[in-house]
Design an enzyme around this catalytic site. Structure first.
Site, short mmCIF file in Angstrom:
data_model
loop_
_atom_site.label_atom_id
_atom_site.label_comp_id
_atom_site.label_asym_id
_atom_site.label_seq_id
_atom_site.Cartn_x
_atom_site.Cartn_y
_atom_site.Cartn_z
CD GLU A 137 -3.00 -1.00 0.20
OE1 GLU A 137 -3.12 0.09 -0.42
OE2 GLU A 137 -3.70 -2.00 -0.04
NE ARG A 190 -18.49 -3.39 2.28
CZ ARG A 190 -18.54 -4.72 2.40
NH1 ARG A 190 -19.67 -5.31 2.70
NH2 ARG A 190 -17.45 -5.43 2.20
CB CYS A 196 -6.16 -3.14 6.45
SG CYS A 196 -6.29 -4.92 6.64
CG HIS A 251 -4.72 -5.07 1.66
ND1 HIS A 251 -4.89 -3.71 1.69
CD2 HIS A 251 -5.51 -5.56 2.67
CE1 HIS A 251 -5.74 -3.39 2.67
NE2 HIS A 251 -6.12 -4.48 3.28
N1 PCA Z 1 -8.27 -7.10 6.21
C1 PCA Z 1 -9.17 -6.04 6.62
C2 PCA Z 1 -9.01 -5.96 8.13
C3 PCA Z 1 -8.28 -7.18 8.55
C4 PCA Z 1 -7.78 -7.77 7.29
O1 PCA Z 1 -7.03 -8.75 7.21
C5 PCA Z 1 -8.94 -4.73 5.89
O2 PCA Z 1 -8.46 -4.76 4.73
O3 PCA Z 1 -9.24 -3.67 6.43
#
Ligand code: PCA
Length: 215
Positions: free
Chosen positions: A79, A89, A142, A166
Site C-alpha cells: 500500500e 461497512r 487495515c 494486502h
Molecule cells: N483485512 C481487513 C481488516 C483485517 C484484514 O485482514 C482490511 O483490509 O481492512
C-alpha cells in the site's frame, strides 16, 4: 542483526482463516540475515494498532510490515497511503462500526509508506507473483493499522520504517465464493512476503518504474 516485525490479522467477516497471518506463520525465522518477528493482531479498531505499538516497544524492530487480507484482489498489493479516516461497512471482531471518524484526532490527513514498495513489487513480479502498488488501503481496520503505524514511526519510533501490504484470499477461501473470485496459494503468499522483505532489506531507496493508474 536487523529485525523485521511482520504482523497478520485474525479472521474476520465470517471467514475461518485470514491468509495474512496464515502466510506469516509460514515465513522462515530469518530472511537475508534479518530476524523475523511474527505477530498475530486482532481485527479490531484501535486494538489492532495498539498490538503493533506494544510489539514495536518490546521487540524494537528496524522495519514493520503489516499484512492484511483484501478479499477480491487478485494481486499482492503493497500500500502507498494510509488515511486518517475510519468508515466500516461491517462491524469489527468486537462489534465496533465507526462511521466517518478519524483514526488519530488532529493527526495529519495521510501518511505515505516508508517502504520501497515499487522495489518490492518488481521483485515479486520477477519471481512469478502477481503484484502491484495499491493507492488505497480502504477505510477499515487495515487502514487503521497502516495509518497508526506510520503515525508511530513519524512521532515516537523515528528509527523504525513502517508499511502495509494486502494479500488476496487463500485459494481455499474461494471455494464457496462466486466463480471467478481470485485466490492465491498460501505458499505463494508467504513467498511474496519473503520476497518483499528481501527487497526492502536490499535498499531503503525505491526504484522508478513506469506504473500508476489511469483511474
Ligand atoms: N483485512 C481487513 C481488516 C483485517 C484484514 O485482514 C482490511 O483490509 O481492512
Amino acid at each position: 542483526m536487523k529485525k523485521v516485525l511482520i504482523t497478520g490479522f485474525d479472521p474476520f467477516g465470517g471467514e475461518t482463516i485470514n491468509p495474512a497471518y496464515e502466510a506469516v506463520k509460514l515465513l522462515p525465522d530469518e530472511i537475508s540475515g534479518a530476524k523475523i518477528i511474527k505477530k498475530e493482531i486482532p481485527t479490531v479498531f484501535q486494538k489492532g494498532p495498539d498490538a503493533v505499538y506494544e510489539e514495536i516497544q518490546s521487540s524494537k524492530p528496524d522495519y514493520v510490515l503489516c499484512i492484511g487480507q483484501a478479499g477480491g484482489r487478485s494481486q499482492v498489493t503493497p500500500e502507498w497511503v494510509g488515511i486518517n479516516f475510519r468508515n466500516a461497512r461491517i462491524a469489527d471482531n468486537e462489534g465496533n462500526q465507526p462511521m466517518q471518524t478519524s483514526v488519530v484526532e488532529n493527526g495529519p490527513e495521510a501518511y505515505f509508506t516508508m517502504l520501497p514498495v515499487f522495489r518490492m513489487v518488481e521483485k515479486m513480479k520477477e519471481n512469478g507473483i502477481p503484484a502491484s502498488v495499491s493507492y488505497t488501503a480502504g477505510t477499515y481496520v487495515c487502514n487503521d493499522v497502516m495509518y497508526s503505524v506510520l503515525h508511530y514511526c513519524h512521532t515516537e519510533f523515528k528509527d523504525v520504517k513502517g508499511g502495509f501490504m494486502h494479500v488476496p484470499f487463500a485459494t481455499e477461501q474461494t471455494v464457496n465464493q462466486p466463480a471467478g473470485t481470485p485466490g492465491m496459494n498460501l505458499k505463494d503468499i508467504a513467498k511474496a512476503i519473503e520476497l518483499s522483505v528481501e527487497a526492502m532489506l536490499e535498499s531503503d531507496t525505491d526504484i522508478k518504474v513506469v506504473s500508476g493508474e489511469t483511474h
